[in-house]
Design an enzyme around this catalytic site. Structure first.
Site, short mmCIF file in Angstrom:
data_model
loop_
_atom_site.label_atom_id
_atom_site.label_comp_id
_atom_site.label_asym_id
_atom_site.label_seq_id
_atom_site.Cartn_x
_atom_site.Cartn_y
_atom_site.Cartn_z
N PHE A 119 0.84 -1.19 -0.17
CA PHE A 119 -0.15 -0.19 0.05
C PHE A 119 0.79 1.13 -0.03
O PHE A 119 1.53 1.56 1.18
CB PHE A 119 -1.17 -0.02 1.25
N ASP A 142 9.74 2.85 1.64
CA ASP A 142 8.41 3.57 1.95
C ASP A 142 8.30 3.42 3.40
O ASP A 142 7.78 2.49 3.86
CB ASP A 142 7.51 3.12 1.26
N LYS A 177 3.08 11.25 6.81
CA LYS A 177 2.33 11.34 8.04
C LYS A 177 2.97 11.74 9.32
O LYS A 177 2.50 13.03 9.38
CB LYS A 177 2.13 9.74 8.10
#
Length: 401
Positions: free
Chosen positions: A141, A226, A255
């Protein structure tokens, strides 16, 4: 109708149904706790998918944002501003890298990493134009853009959005043999999550990340990590890659970099790699804006002390010990994760992950499900041991009911 029912009904009537949130309407929050419009308090064990690593309303971050709001919030990259150089310098230092390319959202940062790898492949490695390949892992994801979902294996994320962007090869996560066999002279990068979050907090086999590092170095291929969810303290280290002593060529961050206050993301790498960009070849109006830089600078300063990483490691050990006691007892099948991050596979006979999440909500604990019977637990790193134990008690109660 209650205030909650009224708010949800209005949202259902006037917003696209691209999310299925739990039926709670949050009005305020502090630390690890959120309060809804009815005045009910809930323990947050999701932390905005790690965007809120430092808790809700963190005073240092709010003060940094307020101070910057009084000065200047946006210049665009048409002009310099006085927070930009410090942000890039401090983030590069935190990552032991040389250069930063700031964006806003995680998906933008992943798109930037993809463009970086392709441009590097053509200009530096010498791959023929239009032939660059990037290898990714199944069950990944990385975001929701058209290009990113083109290399997703999740039918819900991918269906009905074709035609898809070419140039990606998908191999099983954790499989070094498959990775080696997929590499060709046109491979420019391997893009993976050091721990797969959306897939259920999947930790790869020991030796996988060092193996990826060795293979990419041997084949002159970029290793892009990531760390949007796994990075910035979540796993007990600044970066999840550190658990196996691995340093990638490129970090993708987001984030928690914005502290849950503003969206901030970045691609961080060497000057040789990010130096492929020239003026006008990539950009973002809001990327690296003064407000974002001010908040992110405070995040970086907090991480430099190491206290949040240590707290995630210590409380994470406690979390996994307690969750481990539930595994094998009939209610919980498997527990995975690292630091203050866990994926818990609930026995299907007890209900779906969504149903367990709803029952926990009734007990004033908020988590989120994924992939059927899995729930994810990722509290803010500032949570107290007492509050964490209170939340775990509620989980035990739900599972034994």
């Amino acid at each position: 109708m209650s205030a909650t029912e009224t708010a949800i009904a209005s949202a259902e009537a006037h917003s696209a149904h691209n999310y299925h949130p739990l039926p709670v309407v949050v009005a305020s929050a502090e630390g690890a706790w959120m309060t809804d419009v009815e005045g009910r308090r809930y323990l947050d064990l999701l932390a905005g998918y790690s965007a809120l690593n430092f808790g809700h309303g963190n005073r240092r971050l709010i003060d940094a944002a307020k101070a910057q709001l009084e000065r200047v919030t946006l210049t665009s990259r048409a002009f310099h501003h006085d927070r930009f150089a410090d942000f890039c310098t401090r983030l590069a230092e935190l990552c032991s890298m040389e250069m930063v390319l700031p964006m806003n959202t995680g998906a933008e940062a992943v798109e930037t990493a993809v463009k970086t790898a392709r441009k590097w492949g053509y200009r530096v490695k010498g791959v023929p134009d239009g032939m660059a390949k990037i290898i990714v892992a199944s069950d990944n994801f990385h975001g929701r853009t058209t290009t990113i979902i083109s290399f997703s294996t999740d039918p819900e994320a991918r269906a009905d959005y074709g035609p898809y962007t070419p140039g990606f090869e998908i191999v099983p996560y954790g499989d070094l043999t498959a990775l080696r066999e997929a590499m060709t002279e046109n491979t420019v990068a391997v893009l993976i999550e050091p721990i797969q979050g959306e897939a259920g907090v999947l930790v790869p086999p020991a030796g996988y990340l060092p193996g990826v590092r060795e293979l990419t170095r041997e084949r002159n291929v970029l290793f892009i990590a990531d760390e949007i969810q796994s990075g910035l303290g979540r796993t007990g280290k600044t970066f999840a890659c550190e658990h196996e002593g691995v340093v990638p060529d490129v970090y993708v961050l987001g984030k928690a970099l914005g502290g849950g206050v503003v969206p901030v993301s970045a691609v961080v790498s060497s000057a040789d790699i990010l130096g492929v960009f020239k003026p006008g070849e990539h950009g973002s109006t809001f990327g690296g804006n003064p407000l974002a830089c001010a908040v992110a600078l405070e995040v970086i300063a907090m991480l430099r002390t190491g206290e949040y990483q240590e707290r995630a490691a210590e409380l994470g050990d406690h979390l996994h010990r307690e969750l481990g006691l539930l595994a094998g007892g009939g209610a919980v099948e498997t527990v995975r994760g690292r630091g203050l991050w866990a994926g818990v596979d609930i026995a299907p006979a007890l209900g779906t992950g969504r149903e367990i999440s709803e029952r926990l909500m009734e007990e004033r604990v908020l988590v989120k499900d994924t992939h059927g019977s899995t729930i994810r637990i990722a509290p803010p790193l500032v949570i107290s041991k007492e509050d964490l134990d209170w939340g775990l008690d509620r989980l035990r109660a739900v599972l034994s009911a």
